[in-house]
Scaffold this motif. Structure first.
Motif, PDB file in Angstrom:
ATOM      1  N   THR A  69      17.159  32.210  -3.438  1.00 44.60           N
ATOM      2  CA  THR A  69      17.308  31.234  -4.513  1.00 44.60           C
ATOM      3  C   THR A  69      18.730  30.691  -4.455  1.00 44.60           C
ATOM      4  OG1 THR A  69      15.702  32.372  -5.906  1.00 44.60           O
ATOM      5  CG2 THR A  69      17.269  30.901  -7.020  1.00 44.60           C
ATOM      6  N   PHE A  70      18.859  29.358  -4.367  1.00 47.00           N
ATOM      7  CA  PHE A  70      20.206  28.805  -4.290  1.00 47.00           C
ATOM      8  C   PHE A  70      20.502  27.799  -5.391  1.00 47.00           C
ATOM      9  CE2 PHE A  70      17.617  26.083  -1.643  1.00 47.00           C
ATOM     10  CZ  PHE A  70      18.034  24.808  -1.965  1.00 47.00           C
ATOM     11  N   GLY A  71      19.568  27.614  -6.322  1.00 46.17           N
ATOM     12  CA  GLY A  71      19.869  26.717  -7.423  1.00 46.17           C
ATOM     13  C   GLY A  71      18.828  26.768  -8.521  1.00 46.17           C
ATOM     14  N   PHE A  72      19.264  26.391  -9.717  1.00 48.57           N
ATOM     15  CA  PHE A  72      18.392  26.238 -10.878  1.00 48.57           C
ATOM     16  C   PHE A  72      18.734  24.908 -11.529  1.00 48.57           C
ATOM     17  CE2 PHE A  72      19.182  30.867 -10.638  1.00 48.57           C
ATOM     18  CZ  PHE A  72      17.883  31.324 -10.467  1.00 48.57           C
ATOM     19  N   SER A  73      17.751  24.263 -12.100  1.00 49.39           N
ATOM     20  CA  SER A  73      17.975  23.053 -12.894  1.00 49.39           C
ATOM     21  C   SER A  73      17.251  23.214 -14.222  1.00 49.39           C
ATOM     22  CB  SER A  73      17.480  21.812 -12.163  1.00 49.39           C
ATOM     23  OG  SER A  73      18.312  21.532 -11.068  1.00 49.39           O
ATOM     24  N   PHE A  74      17.838  22.608 -15.248  1.00 49.54           N
ATOM     25  CA  PHE A  74      17.380  22.828 -16.617  1.00 49.54           C
ATOM     26  C   PHE A  74      17.143  21.514 -17.346  1.00 49.54           C
ATOM     27  CE2 PHE A  74      20.172  26.177 -15.193  1.00 49.54           C
ATOM     28  CZ  PHE A  74      19.436  27.314 -15.453  1.00 49.54           C
ATOM     29  N   LYS A  75      16.677  21.651 -18.574  1.00 48.96           N
ATOM     30  CA  LYS A  75      16.469  20.514 -19.467  1.00 48.96           C
ATOM     31  C   LYS A  75      17.689  19.592 -19.446  1.00 48.96           C
ATOM     32  CE  LYS A  75      15.918  19.593 -24.353  1.00 48.96           C
ATOM     33  NZ  LYS A  75      15.787  20.145 -25.680  1.00 48.96           N
ATOM     34  N   ASP A  76      17.408  18.285 -19.432  1.00 46.99           N
ATOM     35  CA  ASP A  76      18.440  17.237 -19.447  1.00 46.99           C
ATOM     36  C   ASP A  76      19.281  17.199 -18.165  1.00 46.99           C
ATOM     37  OD1 ASP A  76      17.566  16.436 -21.954  1.00 46.99           O
ATOM     38  OD2 ASP A  76      19.062  17.631 -23.017  1.00 46.99           O
ATOM     39  N   GLN A  77      18.678  17.610 -17.058  1.00 43.45           N
ATOM     40  CA  GLN A  77      19.332  17.496 -15.755  1.00 43.45           C
ATOM     41  C   GLN A  77      18.376  16.801 -14.784  1.00 43.45           C
ATOM     42  OE1 GLN A  77      20.360  21.529 -14.607  1.00 43.45           O
ATOM     43  NE2 GLN A  77      22.293  21.430 -15.720  1.00 43.45           N
ATOM     44  N   PHE A  78      18.960  16.203 -13.753  1.00 48.52           N
ATOM     45  CA  PHE A  78      18.145  15.623 -12.687  1.00 48.52           C
ATOM     46  C   PHE A  78      17.830  16.703 -11.666  1.00 48.52           C
ATOM     47  CE2 PHE A  78      20.027  11.743 -14.376  1.00 48.52           C
ATOM     48  CZ  PHE A  78      18.947  10.889 -14.351  1.00 48.52           C
ATOM     49  N   ILE A  79      16.663  16.565 -11.024  1.00 48.52           N
ATOM     50  CA  ILE A  79      16.240  17.509  -9.991  1.00 48.52           C
ATOM     51  C   ILE A  79      15.586  16.731  -8.859  1.00 48.52           C
ATOM     52  CG2 ILE A  79      14.030  17.951 -11.151  1.00 48.52           C
ATOM     53  CD1 ILE A  79      15.964  20.481  -9.007  1.00 48.52           C
ATOM     54  N   SER A  80      15.882  17.183  -7.641  1.00 47.16           N
ATOM     55  CA  SER A  80      15.274  16.603  -6.446  1.00 47.16           C
ATOM     56  C   SER A  80      15.679  17.460  -5.265  1.00 47.16           C
ATOM     57  CB  SER A  80      15.775  15.171  -6.240  1.00 47.16           C
ATOM     58  OG  SER A  80      15.193  14.587  -5.098  1.00 47.16           O
ATOM     59  N   ALA A  81      14.851  17.489  -4.231  1.00 50.57           N
ATOM     60  CA  ALA A  81      15.309  17.985  -2.926  1.00 50.57           C
ATOM     61  C   ALA A  81      15.989  16.759  -2.332  1.00 50.57           C
ATOM     62  CB  ALA A  81      14.141  18.475  -2.091  1.00 50.57           C
ATOM     63  N   TYR A  82      17.201  16.529  -2.779  1.00 48.83           N
ATOM     64  CA  TYR A  82      17.853  15.234  -2.608  1.00 48.83           C
ATOM     65  C   TYR A  82      18.089  14.870  -1.146  1.00 48.83           C
ATOM     66  CZ  TYR A  82      20.682  11.283  -4.121  1.00 48.83           C
ATOM     67  OH  TYR A  82      21.170  10.024  -4.346  1.00 48.83           O
TER      68      TYR A  82
END
Length: 189
Positions: A69-82
């Motif tokens: 696991t190398f990251g977490f994203s939460f409410k009010d954040q952007f997420i993508s395998a950018y």
């Protein structure tokens, strides 16, 4: 839509026409708890804003106990395998909803249209890139400069809600230790 509007309004003034065009391209996706919604070797076609939920970014392994696991994203954040989104090439990692998660998503093709037509598209692209870079940089610095115990304490201090919604095996992987080592750390503190 109000959450993403409030988030973006903190950064820039958005014209009504830009906002209307942008939101016409967004669609809401509800991802069930524990669902992998971007699998290894799939091409990321979305940038999403998390209205509600928690997402894990990780490298899958044959043995699930060895996943990284190398990251977490939460409410009010952007997420993508950018990186996959930008290159339109297969992703080297997966995205998983750890809780039921609601996303406002825009496709690659629609974002290209927003870039051409509005000012807001460039802002969203830049914000996403900056956020993902900062997360990566911060994690690398923590892994290089802090002990495992310091990484755990820092994570707990910055995001105490993590321990309520994220299994400890993912937290141990994120801070770079085994589940047993994390158990020893937790007993000491």
């Amino acid at each position: 839509m109000q959450q993403i509007k409030a988030y973006l309004d903190q950064i820039a003034t958005i014209s009504k026409s830009d906002w209307d065009f942008f939101t016409s391209k967004l669609h809401r996706r509800v991802i069930q708890k524990k669902t992998i919604f971007l699998k290894l070797n799939e091409i990321e076609n979305y940038i999403s804003f998390i209205e509600y939920g928690v997402v894990r970014l990780y490298l899958p392994k044959e043995n699930p106990e060895k996943e990284i696991t190398f990251g977490f994203s939460f409410k009010d954040q952007f997420i993508s395998a950018y990186d996959s989104f930008l290159t339109q090439r297969p992703s080297a990692y997966q995205l998983q909803a750890l809780t039921e998660t609601t996303l406002l998503s825009i496709t690659y093709a629609d974002l290209q249209e927003v870039y051409k037509t509005t000012q807001i598209g460039n802002l969203i692209g830049r914000l996403t890139a900056e956020r993902l870079f900062l997360i990566k940089s911060k994690r690398e610095q923590n892994l290089l400069n802090l002990t495992a115990e310091e990484r755990y304490l820092k994570l707990f201090k910055e995001r105490p809600e993590l321990l309520k919604v994220i299994p400890l095996k993912y937290i141990s992987s994120y801070i770079g230790v085994t589940a047993q080592a994390l158990s020893r750390i937790r007993k000491r503190i």
